[in-house]
Scaffold this active site. Structure first.
Site, PDB file in Angstrom:
ATOM      1  N   GLY A   1       7.007   4.658   8.539  1.00 38.00           N
ATOM      2  CA  GLY A   1       6.128   5.781   8.794  1.00 38.00           C
ATOM      3  C   GLY A   1       6.357   6.346  10.188  1.00 38.00           C
ATOM      4  O   GLY A   1       7.451   6.236  10.747  1.00 38.00           O
ATOM      5  N   SER A   2       5.339   6.921  10.754  1.00 36.36           N
ATOM      6  CA  SER A   2       5.472   7.608  12.033  1.00 36.36           C
ATOM      7  C   SER A   2       5.540   6.623  13.190  1.00 36.36           C
ATOM      8  O   SER A   2       5.014   5.508  13.122  1.00 36.36           O
ATOM      9  CB  SER A   2       4.291   8.564  12.243  1.00 36.36           C
ATOM     10  OG  SER A   2       3.109   7.838  12.515  1.00 36.36           O
ATOM     11  N   THR A   3       6.167   7.065  14.268  1.00 37.81           N
ATOM     12  CA  THR A   3       6.261   6.245  15.470  1.00 37.81           C
ATOM     13  C   THR A   3       4.882   5.989  16.056  1.00 37.81           C
ATOM     14  O   THR A   3       4.608   4.901  16.577  1.00 37.81           O
ATOM     15  CB  THR A   3       7.169   6.941  16.498  1.00 37.81           C
ATOM     16  OG1 THR A   3       8.499   7.011  15.949  1.00 37.81           O
ATOM     17  CG2 THR A   3       7.215   6.192  17.815  1.00 37.81           C
TER      18      THR A   3
ATOM     19  N   GLU B   1      10.202   0.792  10.563  1.00 36.53           N
ATOM     20  CA  GLU B   1      11.186   1.854  10.369  1.00 36.53           C
ATOM     21  C   GLU B   1      10.437   3.155  10.580  1.00 36.53           C
ATOM     22  O   GLU B   1       9.611   3.551   9.756  1.00 36.53           O
ATOM     23  CB  GLU B   1      11.800   1.760   8.972  1.00 36.53           C
ATOM     24  CG  GLU B   1      13.081   2.555   8.814  1.00 36.53           C
ATOM     25  CD  GLU B   1      12.836   3.951   8.292  1.00 36.53           C
ATOM     26  OE1 GLU B   1      12.795   4.896   9.126  1.00 36.53           O
ATOM     27  OE2 GLU B   1      12.665   4.106   7.079  1.00 36.53           O
TER      28      GLU B   1
ATOM     29  N   LYS C   1       0.848  -1.193   0.000  1.00 33.37           N
ATOM     30  CA  LYS C   1       0.000   0.000   0.000  1.00 33.37           C
ATOM     31  C   LYS C   1       0.885   1.245   0.000  1.00 33.37           C
ATOM     32  O   LYS C   1       1.568   1.535   0.972  1.00 33.37           O
ATOM     33  CB  LYS C   1      -0.916   0.053   1.221  1.00 33.37           C
ATOM     34  CG  LYS C   1      -1.981   1.178   1.101  1.00 33.37           C
ATOM     35  CD  LYS C   1      -2.537   1.615   2.415  1.00 33.37           C
ATOM     36  CE  LYS C   1      -1.707   2.674   3.073  1.00 33.37           C
ATOM     37  NZ  LYS C   1      -1.725   3.984   2.356  1.00 33.37           N
TER      38      LYS C   1
ATOM     39  N   VAL D   1       1.983   5.633  14.523  1.00 34.77           N
ATOM     40  CA  VAL D   1       1.320   4.554  13.792  1.00 34.77           C
ATOM     41  C   VAL D   1       2.042   3.235  14.040  1.00 34.77           C
ATOM     42  O   VAL D   1       1.418   2.173  14.128  1.00 34.77           O
ATOM     43  CB  VAL D   1       1.255   4.873  12.286  1.00 34.77           C
ATOM     44  CG1 VAL D   1       0.664   3.703  11.505  1.00 34.77           C
ATOM     45  CG2 VAL D   1       0.422   6.123  12.055  1.00 34.77           C
ATOM     46  N   GLY D   2       3.359   3.289  14.188  1.00 32.57           N
ATOM     47  CA  GLY D   2       4.115   2.082  14.498  1.00 32.57           C
ATOM     48  C   GLY D   2       3.643   1.428  15.785  1.00 32.57           C
ATOM     49  O   GLY D   2       3.538   0.195  15.869  1.00 32.57           O
TER      50      GLY D   2
ATOM     51  N   GLU E   1       9.665  15.573  15.973  1.00 35.55           N
ATOM     52  CA  GLU E   1      10.124  15.521  14.591  1.00 35.55           C
ATOM     53  C   GLU E   1       9.277  16.476  13.744  1.00 35.55           C
ATOM     54  O   GLU E   1       8.069  16.272  13.560  1.00 35.55           O
ATOM     55  CB  GLU E   1       9.994  14.085  14.065  1.00 35.55           C
ATOM     56  CG  GLU E   1      10.573  13.869  12.697  1.00 35.55           C
ATOM     57  CD  GLU E   1      10.450  12.423  12.231  1.00 35.55           C
ATOM     58  OE1 GLU E   1      11.262  12.006  11.400  1.00 35.55           O
ATOM     59  OE2 GLU E   1       9.539  11.721  12.709  1.00 35.55           O
TER      60      GLU E   1
END
Length: 787
Positions: free
Chosen positions: A241-243, A263, A190, A245-246, A394
């Protein structure tokens, strides 16, 4: 019109636009895109607009993927996976080679399309992004060719769900798809909703070369589509992506058995020492934070400058920043292009405004921004306090902070003063200083006198809240392979700790000796914080009492482990000597440990076997302490790229409720052999064999705090370890429910976790390189090499 003489005097740029007629023609011919599933494009449905961030113009309509679309893509990938995996490595290599060649044939087209879709300058897409895309497919064609030789006994993971960001759309696709295909997996990818167009162009390349149907599937959409892919019946999720969402993905996949690589974000330090080539370092800043408009997860967004050159460096940096050209990304003279989307532009503006409101001083290039599109002038902050939002959050835009330091130690302290750990850049003419700082910075990638250097031959990924797993290089290939699994063996059921009849009173054990085992924290025996002990029973007989550990005991043990940081700095040889000495002292007391195991219900033969294998295991991991080492990656650029195995630091280990001595040592020994300090939870029902090790540890020159032992309820204490932000990695051997809880609770600081099945600990499944590889994280250090 200016003359040549005028131009040479002013050095002004003229326009140098890149033609985009072929891309516009391609977009108009398609109009709207469906998903790419099973080797063909679906009919476009529920479309949304994709805009050019530099102009606001609509480029195309793209389909919003539904759960049904994701399921159809996963089904197609599943159907294709077996045949794809059955191909020889050579056959898969030829397909990857074909992809690489066809990308090269379309380099200019893809560069222009990427620039129009993303907003980055065409010089970057043309000279960096697209050549690296081809490089990744060439490199992984080579891995497919030699896979059986280099990774014997491994196989593919299966179907991989991959979710990529908008900052490097086609390059992130290559980072994920190339190793997956080389290993024999099939994929459902995606792309980001803002930048899906090069992924769809890549799908056309796959169809054109005749790649088997279902091997690559592309489903477009927003976060809901990504969530559907995470929840789908895939075998691995790879996310960049972002932390934030991680963390959601870590919780969503907990207990599912899906392999996971993350990552995530970064707040990377860019350290400039007084003896650095300041002009080169200033150019490094250009590449570190103003490259790709600062929309780089490893951007050098925290500039740290030694106090003696701060003024000179700041002056040079402001002068250089004033020369940056902001504007049309299709102009080959543009340095800074457009921010990817108005939503991201607003976020940058809001964070910068908050930074100024909290006292930081913004230095920004005075340039005329285009009237249309999402543009932000490059800049940097000075006078930034540690509590200022721009010091911690960030920004993901072309804005850095600049702070001074006095000593190398202070530079390291400031560099590590972040929850992230993705990358770092170090500038000095003293290579010894560079390598010393590189060894101490908590980052997965370190560049020496360079920055933002990437190659398919080297791993990329972070420490701490920048995620886990690596992409690229040998370590990246390992993320897409399944390794032989140990034969699982049911462990004895765990009984609830019984504290009655009396708290902390001691008990008459079967041999008539008063026996109450305490905690072992910081090299000393400690009473449990609760003041309670629980009965250790075997076949209805009381063997003794063990301390009933709680949250505070874990906290004390973690603090003690952090104080023993010198263990990780010791050489492998020195650690080996301690482990050999431990084995020697254990051997001297072999009969005592055999008797302890027999009192716990083991037969004489089983007890003797467990002690004998424990001794062998101590010797084996002592031998590996100075032999399980890293590598020098063969990267395309002129660098010695060192892949260094580094300990995590403080690890939690929850041991099986079986093989009370051997199960404990089989997990603790590889962790400490690699330089970690551990907080270990021994077998809940049979902890006395582990607590008997106190005196062995004390007499083996093992520094206090390297091994800490907390007895008590495994599940409760594991949860505390999982939630603890100062625990960097956690191993758990127990129930399926316990493993799920551990993975879910670990999302707070995104620690690396490993759910280990109980096995025959006396056999080969209880020992091996897989334990060592799980006890380290790889740091890639790029050192310039040659002229």
């Amino acid at each position: 019109m200016p003359t040549v003489k005028d131009i040479l005097e002013t050095m002004d740029y003229g326009p140098a636009p890149e033609a985009n007629g072929e891309v516009i023609k391609w977009l108009k011919a398609r109009g709207a895109f469906g998903h790419f599933i099973g080797g063909a494009f679906t009919k476009p449905e529920a479309t949304f607009a994709v805009e050019n961030p530099a102009t606001g113009e609509v480029l195309a309509e793209v389909s919003q993927g539904s759960r049904a679309d994701v399921e159809a893509a996963v089904k197609a990938a599943r159907s294709a996976q077996r045949d794809w995996a059955r191909l020889s490595g050579h056959q898969r290599a030829k397909w990857l080679y074909a992809i690489a060649r066809n990308i090269q044939k379309r380099e200019r087209f893809l560069a222009v399309l990427e620039t129009m879709d993303n907003g980055k300058p065409v010089r970057e897409t043309r000279d960096i992004d697209i050549p690296l895309v081809a490089r990744h497919f060439y490199h992984h064609a080579g891995w497919a060719e030699v896979l059986a030789d280099e990774f014997p006994g491994t196989g593919p993971v299966g179907v991989c769900g991959q979710i990529i960001p908008w900052n490097f759309p086609l390059l992130m696709l290559a980072w994920k798809i190339a190793p997956a295909l080389a290993a024999g997996n099939t994929v459902v990818l995606k792309p980001a909703e803002y930048t899906p167009l090069t992924a769809l162009a890549f799908a056309e390349i796959c169809a054109e070369i005749g790649l088997p149907k279902g091997v690559v599937n592309i489903v477009t959409g927003d976060g809901d589509t990504g969530a559907a892919l995470v929840a789908a019946e895939v075998d691995k999720i790879a996310f960049t992506g972002s932390t934030e969402v991680g963390r959601i993905i870590r919780k969503a996949t907990a207990g599912s058995g899906k392999k996971l690589t993350l990552e995530l974000g970064g707040k990377s330090p860019f350290v400039v020492f007084a003896d650095a080539d300041l002009d080169a370092a200033v150019e490094g800043v250009v590449d570190a934070i103003w490259f790709n408009q600062g929309q780089v997860c490893c951007a050098g967004s925290r500039i740290l400058v030694q106090e003696g050159v701060e003024e000179a460096f700041t002056r040079k940096l402001r002068t250089r920043m004033a020369k940056l050209r902001v504007g049309d990304p299709l102009d080959k003279c543009t340095d800074v292009g457009a921010i990817v989307h108005p939503v991201q532009l607003k976020r940058i503006r809001d964070l910068v405004a908050r930074g100024e409101a909290e006292g930081a001083v913004l230095h920004q290039a005075e340039c005329q921004l285009p009237a249309k599109g999402s543009f932000f002038a490059p800049g940097f902050f000075t006078g930034v306090e540690p509590a200022n939002i721009v010091s911690d959050v960030e920004i993901f835009g072309p804005v850095a902070t600049l702070t001074s330091f006095r000593t190398p130690d202070e530079a390291v302290e400031l560099a590590n003063n972040t929850r992230y750990g993705l990358a770092a850049s170090i500038w000095s003419e003293n290579v010894n200083l560079c390598l010393d700082v590189a060894s101490r910075v908590k980052a997965g990638v370190v560049w020496v006198n360079s920055t933002n250097v990437f190659d398919a031959g080297s791993g990329f990924g972070g420490y701490r809240e920048s995620g886990f797993g690596r992409e690229g290089g040998r370590e990246g290939m390992g993320e897409y392979l399944s390794f032989p699994a140990p034969k699982e063996k049911a462990e004895p059921p765990v009984h609830a700790p019984e504290t009655s009849p009396v708290p902390e009173s001691g008990a008459k054990a079967v041999d008539g000796i008063d026996r109450t085992a305490k905690m072992y924290v910081g090299g000393a025996q400690k009473r449990p914080d609760s003041g309670y002990s629980y009965a250790v029973m075997a076949k209805g007989r009381l063997l003794g009492l063990a301390g009933l550990g709680n949250r505070k005991d874990i906290r004390n043990a973690v603090e003690a482990a952090h104080k023993a940081s010198g263990w990780g700095k010791a050489t492998g040889h020195n650690r080996a000597q301690v482990l050999y000495y431990l084995a020697e002292n254990l051997s001297a007391r072999a009969q005592e440990f055999t008797d302890r195991l027999r009192s716990a219900g083991a037969s004489k033969g089983a007890a003797e076997r467990e002690v004998a294998v424990s001794l062998e295991r101590a010797f084996w991991y002592a031998a590996q302490a100075d032999k399980f080492d890293g590598a020098v990656h063969a990267t395309k650029s002129a660098n010695v790229t060192l892949a260094m195995n580094e300990p995590f630091g403080v690890m939690g280990i929850a041991c099986p409720n079986a093989a009370p001595l051997l199960g404990f040592l089989s997990l603790v020994l590889p962790a400490i052999a690699m330089g970690n300090r551990v907080v270990a939870l021994p077998a809940q029902d049979m902890p006395l064999s582990a607590t008997d090790l106190y005196q062995v540890l004390d007499t083996s020159d093992l520094p206090g705090g390297v091994v800490n032992i907390v007895t008590g309820p495994r599940e409760e204490l594991t949860k505390t370890l999982a939630q603890h932000d100062d625990v960097a990695a956690l191993w758990y051997c127990g129930t399926t429910e316990g493993a799920k809880a551990m993975e879910a609770e670990s999302a707070g600081n995104l620690k690396v976790t490993w759910a280990i099945p109980n096995c025959d600990w006396t056999g080969p499944d209880g020992q091996g390189r897989r334990y060592l590889s799980r006890a380290v994280q790889v740091k890639n250090i790029w050192v310039p090499y040659g002229e």
